[in-house]
Design a protein around this motif. Structure first.
Motif, PDB file in Angstrom:
ATOM      1  N   GLU A  26       0.828  -1.210   0.000  1.00 21.08           N
ATOM      2  CA  GLU A  26       0.000   0.000   0.000  1.00 21.08           C
ATOM      3  C   GLU A  26       0.861   1.258   0.000  1.00 21.08           C
ATOM      4  OE1 GLU A  26      -3.294   0.912  -0.214  1.00 21.08           O
ATOM      5  OE2 GLU A  26      -3.373  -1.121  -1.010  1.00 21.08           O
ATOM      6  N   SER A  27       2.001   1.222   0.676  1.00 19.92           N
ATOM      7  CA  SER A  27       2.899   2.384   0.661  1.00 19.92           C
ATOM      8  C   SER A  27       3.441   2.632  -0.737  1.00 19.92           C
ATOM      9  CB  SER A  27       4.053   2.173   1.655  1.00 19.92           C
ATOM     10  OG  SER A  27       4.967   1.202   1.177  1.00 19.92           O
ATOM     11  N   LEU A  79       8.853   4.103  -0.235  1.00 25.75           N
ATOM     12  CA  LEU A  79       9.579   4.857   0.785  1.00 25.75           C
ATOM     13  C   LEU A  79      11.004   5.125   0.313  1.00 25.75           C
ATOM     14  CD1 LEU A  79       8.393   2.928   3.983  1.00 25.75           C
ATOM     15  CD2 LEU A  79       7.441   5.015   2.995  1.00 25.75           C
ATOM     16  N   ASN A  80      11.381   6.393   0.267  1.00 28.52           N
ATOM     17  CA  ASN A  80      12.693   6.766  -0.275  1.00 28.52           C
ATOM     18  C   ASN A  80      13.849   6.238   0.577  1.00 28.52           C
ATOM     19  OD1 ASN A  80      11.765   8.345  -2.549  1.00 28.52           O
ATOM     20  ND2 ASN A  80      11.075   9.867  -1.070  1.00 28.52           N
ATOM     21  N   ALA A  81      13.670   6.201   1.900  1.00 32.66           N
ATOM     22  CA  ALA A  81      14.733   5.696   2.766  1.00 32.66           C
ATOM     23  C   ALA A  81      14.988   4.215   2.498  1.00 32.66           C
ATOM     24  CB  ALA A  81      14.360   5.921   4.234  1.00 32.66           C
ATOM     25  N   ASP A  82      13.917   3.442   2.342  1.00 26.85           N
ATOM     26  CA  ASP A  82      14.062   2.028   2.010  1.00 26.85           C
ATOM     27  C   ASP A  82      14.714   1.860   0.643  1.00 26.85           C
ATOM     28  OD1 ASP A  82      12.747   1.687   4.364  1.00 26.85           O
ATOM     29  OD2 ASP A  82      11.103   0.487   3.553  1.00 26.85           O
ATOM     30  N   ALA A  83      14.319   2.711  -0.293  1.00 29.27           N
ATOM     31  CA  ALA A  83      14.863   2.628  -1.652  1.00 29.27           C
ATOM     32  C   ALA A  83      16.371   2.849  -1.656  1.00 29.27           C
ATOM     33  CB  ALA A  83      14.177   3.649  -2.551  1.00 29.27           C
ATOM     34  N   MET A  84      16.849   3.813  -0.870  1.00 29.97           N
ATOM     35  CA  MET A  84      18.281   4.091  -0.838  1.00 29.97           C
ATOM     36  C   MET A  84      19.074   2.893  -0.328  1.00 29.97           C
ATOM     37  SD  MET A  84      19.175   6.926  -2.104  1.00 29.97           S
ATOM     38  CE  MET A  84      20.840   6.790  -1.494  1.00 29.97           C
ATOM     39  N   ILE A  85      18.548   2.224   0.709  1.00 32.72           N
ATOM     40  CA  ILE A  85      19.229   1.040   1.240  1.00 32.72           C
ATOM     41  C   ILE A  85      19.338  -0.038   0.171  1.00 32.72           C
ATOM     42  CG2 ILE A  85      19.031  -0.848   2.898  1.00 32.72           C
ATOM     43  CD1 ILE A  85      19.861   1.761   4.185  1.00 32.72           C
ATOM     44  N   LEU A  86      18.250  -0.263  -0.565  1.00 29.80           N
ATOM     45  CA  LEU A  86      18.234  -1.325  -1.577  1.00 29.80           C
ATOM     46  C   LEU A  86      19.044  -0.947  -2.811  1.00 29.80           C
ATOM     47  CD1 LEU A  86      14.516  -2.460  -1.220  1.00 29.80           C
ATOM     48  CD2 LEU A  86      16.570  -3.691  -0.485  1.00 29.80           C
ATOM     49  N   VAL A  87      19.067   0.319  -3.167  1.00 28.24           N
ATOM     50  CA  VAL A  87      19.895   0.774  -4.285  1.00 28.24           C
ATOM     51  C   VAL A  87      21.372   0.512  -3.974  1.00 28.24           C
ATOM     52  CG1 VAL A  87      20.758   2.828  -5.480  1.00 28.24           C
ATOM     53  CG2 VAL A  87      18.302   2.458  -5.249  1.00 28.24           C
ATOM     54  N   ASN A  88      21.795   0.850  -2.761  1.00 22.58           N
ATOM     55  CA  ASN A  88      23.183   0.602  -2.364  1.00 22.58           C
ATOM     56  C   ASN A  88      23.481  -0.899  -2.326  1.00 22.58           C
ATOM     57  OD1 ASN A  88      23.785   3.332  -2.090  1.00 22.58           O
ATOM     58  ND2 ASN A  88      23.170   3.384   0.063  1.00 22.58           N
ATOM     59  N   PHE A 124      11.089 -13.169   9.062  1.00 20.82           N
ATOM     60  CA  PHE A 124      11.750 -13.174  10.369  1.00 20.82           C
ATOM     61  C   PHE A 124      11.089 -12.155  11.282  1.00 20.82           C
ATOM     62  CE2 PHE A 124      15.151 -14.588   7.480  1.00 20.82           C
ATOM     63  CZ  PHE A 124      15.429 -15.818   8.057  1.00 20.82           C
ATOM     64  N   GLY A 125      10.877 -12.521  12.531  1.00 23.02           N
ATOM     65  CA  GLY A 125      10.290 -11.611  13.498  1.00 23.02           C
ATOM     66  C   GLY A 125      11.223 -10.460  13.827  1.00 23.02           C
ATOM     67  N   GLY A 126      10.647  -9.328  14.186  1.00 25.31           N
ATOM     68  CA  GLY A 126      11.441  -8.150  14.524  1.00 25.31           C
ATOM     69  C   GLY A 126      11.842  -7.309  13.339  1.00 25.31           C
ATOM     70  N   LEU A 127      11.479  -7.718  12.134  1.00 28.77           N
ATOM     71  CA  LEU A 127      11.780  -6.974  10.922  1.00 28.77           C
ATOM     72  C   LEU A 127      10.466  -6.586  10.252  1.00 28.77           C
ATOM     73  CD1 LEU A 127      14.581  -9.290   9.452  1.00 28.77           C
ATOM     74  CD2 LEU A 127      14.902  -7.242  10.844  1.00 28.77           C
ATOM     75  N   ARG A 128      10.533  -5.618   9.377  1.00 31.90           N
ATOM     76  CA  ARG A 128       9.363  -5.268   8.566  1.00 31.90           C
ATOM     77  C   ARG A 128       9.750  -5.318   7.098  1.00 31.90           C
ATOM     78  NH1 ARG A 128      10.008  -0.692   5.945  1.00 31.90           N
ATOM     79  NH2 ARG A 128      11.123   1.104   6.821  1.00 31.90           N
ATOM     80  N   PRO A 129       8.804  -5.578   6.208  1.00 32.33           N
ATOM     81  CA  PRO A 129       9.118  -5.590   4.770  1.00 32.33           C
ATOM     82  C   PRO A 129       9.542  -4.202   4.289  1.00 32.33           C
ATOM     83  CG  PRO A 129       6.997  -6.635   5.218  1.00 32.33           C
ATOM     84  CD  PRO A 129       7.408  -5.947   6.476  1.00 32.33           C
ATOM     85  N   TYR A 130      10.338  -4.187   3.249  1.00 31.73           N
ATOM     86  CA  TYR A 130      10.689  -2.922   2.603  1.00 31.73           C
ATOM     87  C   TYR A 130       9.454  -2.361   1.889  1.00 31.73           C
ATOM     88  CZ  TYR A 130      15.709  -3.776   3.266  1.00 31.73           C
ATOM     89  OH  TYR A 130      16.957  -3.987   3.799  1.00 31.73           O
ATOM     90  N   GLY A 131       9.161  -1.111   2.124  1.00 31.15           N
ATOM     91  CA  GLY A 131       7.999  -0.484   1.490  1.00 31.15           C
ATOM     92  C   GLY A 131       8.345   0.164   0.171  1.00 31.15           C
ATOM     93  N   VAL A 132       8.884  -0.614  -0.743  1.00 25.07           N
ATOM     94  CA  VAL A 132       9.329  -0.059  -2.020  1.00 25.07           C
ATOM     95  C   VAL A 132       9.228  -1.131  -3.104  1.00 25.07           C
ATOM     96  CG1 VAL A 132      11.742  -0.671  -1.590  1.00 25.07           C
ATOM     97  CG2 VAL A 132      11.225   1.207  -3.148  1.00 25.07           C
TER      98      VAL A 132
END
Length: 229
Positions: A26-27, A79-88, A124-132
């Motif tokens: 949805e994000s 989400l731009n922050a998530d995108a930057m992590i995955l781009v790197n 895995f528990g304690g994590l959330r999916p990337y919103g991108v």
């Protein structure tokens, strides 16, 4: 009912759904529209540029199109922050492959590596999916267009759209797309899609970013060209 199952990434609902993954999707669906179209000479990527405030410096506006390697470029929705992590992460994977094998990474290999990484965050528990979500345009013996989702799922397309109003965009692409399109025809179709999804009469460079990935047979190199509106 969903309250009992949406607090944990690893908990399935009785219908077999992972609500956290659906929330991540949805994000993506609330982000600016991105469109990809494969032609007979390359791949065209276009992205809506959303300005959060008139007071924001133009140089601080989040990028939506990123170059991963000389033969791969991606469009981002979410989400731009998530995108930057995955781009790197994608750039790291591409660099490691080239260092190990001395060859550019195949597009599908990169998409699969990124998909596996994203899928790990859904189990895995304690994590959330990337919103991108991403659109990958690349060349490896032929032009390729892939789409990936927060779940880690990916697929190859001739034309695809992600982000806001992606369903309306896909309907137009399904109607307008045909084999053997050239760059001018592809630009016309993509412009029509974005005008519809953005609900505007004309597209300008401050609203839309568009690039074209092509292959130069004379020097055997992949070229990335920014398309002016």
């Amino acid at each position: 009912m969903a309250r009992r199952y949406d607090s944990r990434t690893t908990t399935f609902s009785p219908e077999g759904r992972l609500f956290q993954v659906e929330y991540a999707l949805e994000s993506v669906n609330h982000a600016g529209t991105c469109v990809g179209l494969r032609t007979n000479t390359g791949v065209l990527l276009a992205s809506e540029k959303k300005t959060m405030s008139k007071l924001l410096e133009q140089s601080s506006t989040p990028e939506k199109l990123w170059k991963i390697d000389k033969h791969i470029v991606i469009a981002v929705a979410g989400l731009n922050a998530d995108a930057m992590i995955l781009v790197n992460f994608a750039r790291l994977v591409a660099g490691q492959y080239k260092a190990r094998y001395g060859l550019p990474i195949p597009v599908e290999n990169l998409v699969q590596e990124l998909g596996d990484h994203m899928q790990g965050y859904t189990q895995f528990g304690g994590l959330r999916p990337y919103g991108v979500a991403f659109l990958f345009a690349g060349w490896q013996g032929g032009f390729q267009l892939y789409q990936s989702e927060p779940s880690g799922n990916f697929s190859a397309w001739k034309a695809a759209a992600i982000g806001a109003s992606h369903q309306a965009a896909r309907s137009i692409l399904k109607t307008e797309y045909s084999e053997g399109l050239d760059i001018s025809e592809a630009k016309g179709i993509v412009s029509k899609v974005l005008q519809k999804t953005m609900d505007c009469m004309s597209l300008t460079e401050d609203k839309v970013e568009m690039v074209y990935l092509s292959y130069n047979e004379l020097n055997g190199e992949v070229e990335l060209e920014r398309i002016l509106l």
